[in-house]
Design a protein around this motif. Structure first.
Motif, PDB file in Angstrom:
ATOM      1  N   PHE A 198      -7.261   9.635  -1.543  1.00 46.28           N
ATOM      2  CA  PHE A 198      -6.959  10.522  -1.343  1.00 46.28           C
ATOM      3  C   PHE A 198      -6.156  10.989   0.501  1.00 46.28           C
ATOM      4  O   PHE A 198      -6.308  10.109   0.570  1.00 46.28           O
ATOM      5  CB  PHE A 198      -8.651  11.219  -0.816  1.00 46.28           C
ATOM      6  N   GLY A 199      -6.032  11.994   0.061  1.00 43.30           N
ATOM      7  CA  GLY A 199      -4.589  12.285   1.911  1.00 43.30           C
ATOM      8  C   GLY A 199      -6.051  12.603   2.393  1.00 43.30           C
ATOM      9  O   GLY A 199      -7.302  13.270   2.153  1.00 43.30           O
ATOM     10  N   LYS A 200      -5.072  13.142   3.314  1.00 39.39           N
ATOM     11  CA  LYS A 200      -6.383  13.730   4.814  1.00 39.39           C
ATOM     12  C   LYS A 200      -6.518  15.656   4.521  1.00 39.39           C
ATOM     13  O   LYS A 200      -7.399  15.373   5.127  1.00 39.39           O
ATOM     14  CB  LYS A 200      -5.459  13.446   5.902  1.00 39.39           C
ATOM     15  N   GLY A 201      -5.728  16.088   3.661  1.00 37.68           N
ATOM     16  CA  GLY A 201      -6.320  16.701   3.825  1.00 37.68           C
ATOM     17  C   GLY A 201      -5.210  18.629   4.855  1.00 37.68           C
ATOM     18  O   GLY A 201      -4.610  18.115   5.664  1.00 37.68           O
ATOM     19  N   THR A 202      -5.565  19.702   3.929  1.00 37.36           N
ATOM     20  CA  THR A 202      -4.816  20.591   4.523  1.00 37.36           C
ATOM     21  C   THR A 202      -6.132  21.425   4.826  1.00 37.36           C
ATOM     22  O   THR A 202      -7.089  22.089   3.721  1.00 37.36           O
ATOM     23  CB  THR A 202      -3.866  21.959   3.739  1.00 37.36           C
ATOM     24  N   ARG A 203      -5.922  22.075   6.019  1.00 41.14           N
ATOM     25  CA  ARG A 203      -7.013  23.109   6.132  1.00 41.14           C
ATOM     26  C   ARG A 203      -6.852  24.258   6.597  1.00 41.14           C
ATOM     27  O   ARG A 203      -6.264  24.558   7.240  1.00 41.14           O
ATOM     28  CB  ARG A 203      -8.273  22.930   7.511  1.00 41.14           C
ATOM     29  N   GLY A 256       0.293  -1.162  -0.024  1.00 40.93           N
ATOM     30  CA  GLY A 256       0.311  -0.342  -0.397  1.00 40.93           C
ATOM     31  C   GLY A 256       0.485   1.056  -0.105  1.00 40.93           C
ATOM     32  O   GLY A 256       1.954   1.104  -0.121  1.00 40.93           O
ATOM     33  N   GLY A 257       0.300   1.897  -0.498  1.00 45.15           N
ATOM     34  CA  GLY A 257       1.092   3.305  -0.079  1.00 45.15           C
ATOM     35  C   GLY A 257       0.203   4.629   0.474  1.00 45.15           C
ATOM     36  O   GLY A 257      -0.786   4.526   1.256  1.00 45.15           O
ATOM     37  N   ILE A 258       0.777   6.095   0.716  1.00 40.53           N
ATOM     38  CA  ILE A 258       0.432   6.525   1.304  1.00 40.53           C
ATOM     39  C   ILE A 258       0.129   7.960   0.234  1.00 40.53           C
ATOM     40  O   ILE A 258       1.129   8.395   0.000  1.00 40.53           O
ATOM     41  CB  ILE A 258       0.874   7.227   2.808  1.00 40.53           C
ATOM     42  N   ILE A 259      -0.814   9.056   1.438  1.00 42.18           N
ATOM     43  CA  ILE A 259      -0.521  10.567   0.586  1.00 42.18           C
ATOM     44  C   ILE A 259      -0.764  11.332   1.664  1.00 42.18           C
ATOM     45  O   ILE A 259      -0.903  11.677   3.183  1.00 42.18           O
ATOM     46  CB  ILE A 259      -2.143  10.697  -0.555  1.00 42.18           C
ATOM     47  N   THR A 260       0.519  11.909   1.028  1.00 38.97           N
ATOM     48  CA  THR A 260       1.214  12.757   2.595  1.00 38.97           C
ATOM     49  C   THR A 260       0.753  14.527   2.402  1.00 38.97           C
ATOM     50  O   THR A 260       1.525  14.976   1.158  1.00 38.97           O
ATOM     51  CB  THR A 260       2.411  12.990   3.010  1.00 38.97           C
ATOM     52  N   GLN A 261       0.403  15.479   2.939  1.00 34.80           N
ATOM     53  CA  GLN A 261       0.091  16.532   3.095  1.00 34.80           C
ATOM     54  C   GLN A 261       0.716  17.209   4.054  1.00 34.80           C
ATOM     55  O   GLN A 261       0.488  17.368   5.165  1.00 34.80           O
ATOM     56  CB  GLN A 261      -1.743  16.954   2.779  1.00 34.80           C
ATOM     57  N   THR A 262       0.969  18.757   3.442  1.00 33.55           N
ATOM     58  CA  THR A 262       1.922  19.097   4.275  1.00 33.55           C
ATOM     59  C   THR A 262       1.645  20.705   4.161  1.00 33.55           C
ATOM     60  O   THR A 262       1.428  21.200   2.956  1.00 33.55           O
ATOM     61  CB  THR A 262       3.115  19.160   4.554  1.00 33.55           C
ATOM     62  N   PRO A 263       1.221  21.597   5.036  1.00 35.95           N
ATOM     63  CA  PRO A 263       0.496  21.436   6.605  1.00 35.95           C
ATOM     64  C   PRO A 263      -0.981  21.335   6.782  1.00 35.95           C
ATOM     65  O   PRO A 263      -1.481  20.651   5.936  1.00 35.95           O
ATOM     66  CB  PRO A 263       0.962  22.496   7.161  1.00 35.95           C
ATOM     67  N   LYS A 264      -1.044  20.271   8.052  1.00 39.88           N
ATOM     68  CA  LYS A 264      -3.158  20.128   8.231  1.00 39.88           C
ATOM     69  C   LYS A 264      -3.429  21.006   8.772  1.00 39.88           C
ATOM     70  O   LYS A 264      -4.321  20.827   8.124  1.00 39.88           O
ATOM     71  CB  LYS A 264      -1.944  18.911   9.234  1.00 39.88           C
ATOM     72  N   PHE A 265      -3.077  22.398   9.056  1.00 43.81           N
ATOM     73  CA  PHE A 265      -3.631  23.324   8.942  1.00 43.81           C
ATOM     74  C   PHE A 265      -2.552  24.619   8.881  1.00 43.81           C
ATOM     75  O   PHE A 265      -1.143  24.639   9.115  1.00 43.81           O
ATOM     76  CB  PHE A 265      -4.097  23.246  10.623  1.00 43.81           C
ATOM     77  N   LEU A 266      -3.353  25.341   8.295  1.00 46.94           N
ATOM     78  CA  LEU A 266      -2.850  26.618   8.036  1.00 46.94           C
ATOM     79  C   LEU A 266      -3.618  28.071   7.850  1.00 46.94           C
ATOM     80  O   LEU A 266      -4.467  27.640   7.446  1.00 46.94           O
ATOM     81  CB  LEU A 266      -1.964  26.429   6.246  1.00 46.94           C
ATOM     82  N   ILE A 267      -3.107  28.762   8.481  1.00 43.11           N
ATOM     83  CA  ILE A 267      -3.682  29.709   9.213  1.00 43.11           C
ATOM     84  C   ILE A 267      -2.786  31.319   8.274  1.00 43.11           C
ATOM     85  O   ILE A 267      -1.261  31.375   8.556  1.00 43.11           O
ATOM     86  CB  ILE A 267      -3.786  30.543  10.232  1.00 43.11           C
ATOM     87  N   GLY A 268      -4.003  32.093   7.834  1.00 44.20           N
ATOM     88  CA  GLY A 268      -3.083  32.819   6.947  1.00 44.20           C
ATOM     89  C   GLY A 268      -3.861  34.042   6.660  1.00 44.20           C
ATOM     90  O   GLY A 268      -4.404  34.505   6.974  1.00 44.20           O
ATOM     91  N   GLN A 269      -3.484  35.207   6.222  1.00 41.71           N
ATOM     92  CA  GLN A 269      -3.735  36.294   6.378  1.00 41.71           C
ATOM     93  C   GLN A 269      -4.268  36.345   5.128  1.00 41.71           C
ATOM     94  O   GLN A 269      -3.858  36.704   4.127  1.00 41.71           O
ATOM     95  CB  GLN A 269      -3.020  37.700   7.010  1.00 41.71           C
ATOM     96  N   GLU A 270      -5.283  37.930   4.568  1.00 39.18           N
ATOM     97  CA  GLU A 270      -6.051  37.691   3.603  1.00 39.18           C
ATOM     98  C   GLU A 270      -4.679  38.610   2.801  1.00 39.18           C
ATOM     99  O   GLU A 270      -4.243  39.594   3.133  1.00 39.18           O
ATOM    100  CB  GLU A 270      -7.048  39.293   4.107  1.00 39.18           C
ATOM    101  N   GLY A 271      -5.086  38.162   0.898  1.00 37.86           N
ATOM    102  CA  GLY A 271      -4.156  39.010   0.211  1.00 37.86           C
ATOM    103  C   GLY A 271      -2.497  38.098   0.426  1.00 37.86           C
ATOM    104  O   GLY A 271      -1.789  38.662  -0.523  1.00 37.86           O
ATOM    105  N   GLN A 272      -2.084  36.924   1.503  1.00 38.81           N
ATOM    106  CA  GLN A 272      -1.548  36.176   1.200  1.00 38.81           C
ATOM    107  C   GLN A 272      -1.002  35.535   0.078  1.00 38.81           C
ATOM    108  O   GLN A 272      -2.157  34.680   0.153  1.00 38.81           O
ATOM    109  CB  GLN A 272      -1.093  35.978   2.566  1.00 38.81           C
ATOM    110  N   LYS A 273       0.333  35.341  -0.080  1.00 45.56           N
ATOM    111  CA  LYS A 273       0.379  33.945  -1.159  1.00 45.56           C
ATOM    112  C   LYS A 273       0.597  32.842   0.028  1.00 45.56           C
ATOM    113  O   LYS A 273       1.637  33.173   0.296  1.00 45.56           O
ATOM    114  CB  LYS A 273       1.446  34.240  -1.995  1.00 45.56           C
ATOM    115  N   ALA A 315     -11.188  26.528   3.405  1.00 52.39           N
ATOM    116  CA  ALA A 315     -11.923  25.375   3.445  1.00 52.39           C
ATOM    117  C   ALA A 315     -10.885  24.336   3.690  1.00 52.39           C
ATOM    118  O   ALA A 315     -10.031  24.783   3.650  1.00 52.39           O
ATOM    119  CB  ALA A 315     -12.416  25.189   2.008  1.00 52.39           C
ATOM    120  N   VAL A 316     -11.213  23.137   3.141  1.00 53.74           N
ATOM    121  CA  VAL A 316     -10.106  22.168   3.222  1.00 53.74           C
ATOM    122  C   VAL A 316      -9.796  21.394   2.062  1.00 53.74           C
ATOM    123  O   VAL A 316     -10.225  21.318   1.183  1.00 53.74           O
ATOM    124  CB  VAL A 316     -10.944  20.434   3.768  1.00 53.74           C
TER     125      VAL A 316
END
Lengths: 113, 113
Positions: free
Chosen positions: B104-109, B1-18, B87-88
């Protein structure tokens, strides 16, 4: 416009009952229909799928019934268990269209013990 | 089996940020995808890639860039985070060909403040 529609939005059944989740679609070019199961905090995982050449697919307690003429399908979960409580997504793909799954909005199932 | 790894798990950004989200898979799959999941709106395809250095737009590509640097990795950039970008983001992969299972991976929120 939603190309894949699911109903009901949420469903509660008692343990041991059969849960019936419905799905309909617009595009007659769709020929592959997977159902995905998603638990909170997890990504969706493939549960069972059907090709449009078939009218029924069974895998243990899970059965898909497919009506090509009416563009409808349903997922039946027999002997529902509390561990089946999750969100279920119906998806569809056009023939030869690698990868591009179109998802419905999901049905959230709650199985009461 | 394999795995999909998403980073980061949680991401907090500011409006206008890349903001950049990363995804790695060890299935050795050819095709990789980015989906966005909003509450009550199912999953919508942002970008997908059928091989290294290939990019194909999905239904929701405006406001995003993607990069397939190598077969095992696929990154997504939110070019300018908006207040309604909560969103996720789900990364997925599959082997080439129709009717193949998408994993699917577990997602970045993502939360934009």
């Amino acid at each position: 416009q939603q190309q894949v529609r699911q109903s009901p939005q949420s469903l509660t059944v008692w343990e041991g009952e059969t849960a019936i989740l419905n799905c309909s679609y617009e595009n007659s070019a769709f020929d592959y229909f997977p159902w995905y199961q998603q638990f909170p905090g997890e990504g969706p995982a493939l549960l069972i799928s059907i090709l449009s050449v078939s009218d029924k697919k069974e895998d243990g307690r899970f059965t898909i019934f497919f009506n090509k003429r009416e563009k409808k399908l349903s997922l039946h979960i027999a002997d529902s268990q509390p561990g089946d409580s999750a969100t279920y997504f119906c998806a569809a793909r056009r023939a030869g269209n690698t990868g591009k799954l179109i998802f419905g909005l999901g049905t959230t199932l709650q199985v009461q013990p | 089996g394999g795995i999909i790894t998403q980073t980061p798990k949680f991401l907090i950004g500011q409006e206008g940020q890349k903001l950049t989200l990363k995804c790695q898979q060890n299935f050795n799959h050819d095709t990789m995808y980015w989906y966005r999941q909003d509450s009550g709106k199912g999953l919508r395809l942002i970008y997908y890639s059928i091989t290294e250095n290939d990019l194909q737009k999905g239904d929701l590509s405006e406001g995003y860039d993607a990069s397939r640097e190598k077969k095992s990795s696929f990154s997504l950039t939110v070019t300018s985070a908006q207040k309604n970008e909560m969103a996720v983001f789900l990364c997925a992969s599959s082997i080439a060909g129709a009717n193949t299972e998408v994993f699917f991976g577990k997602g970045t929120r993502l939360t934009v403040v």
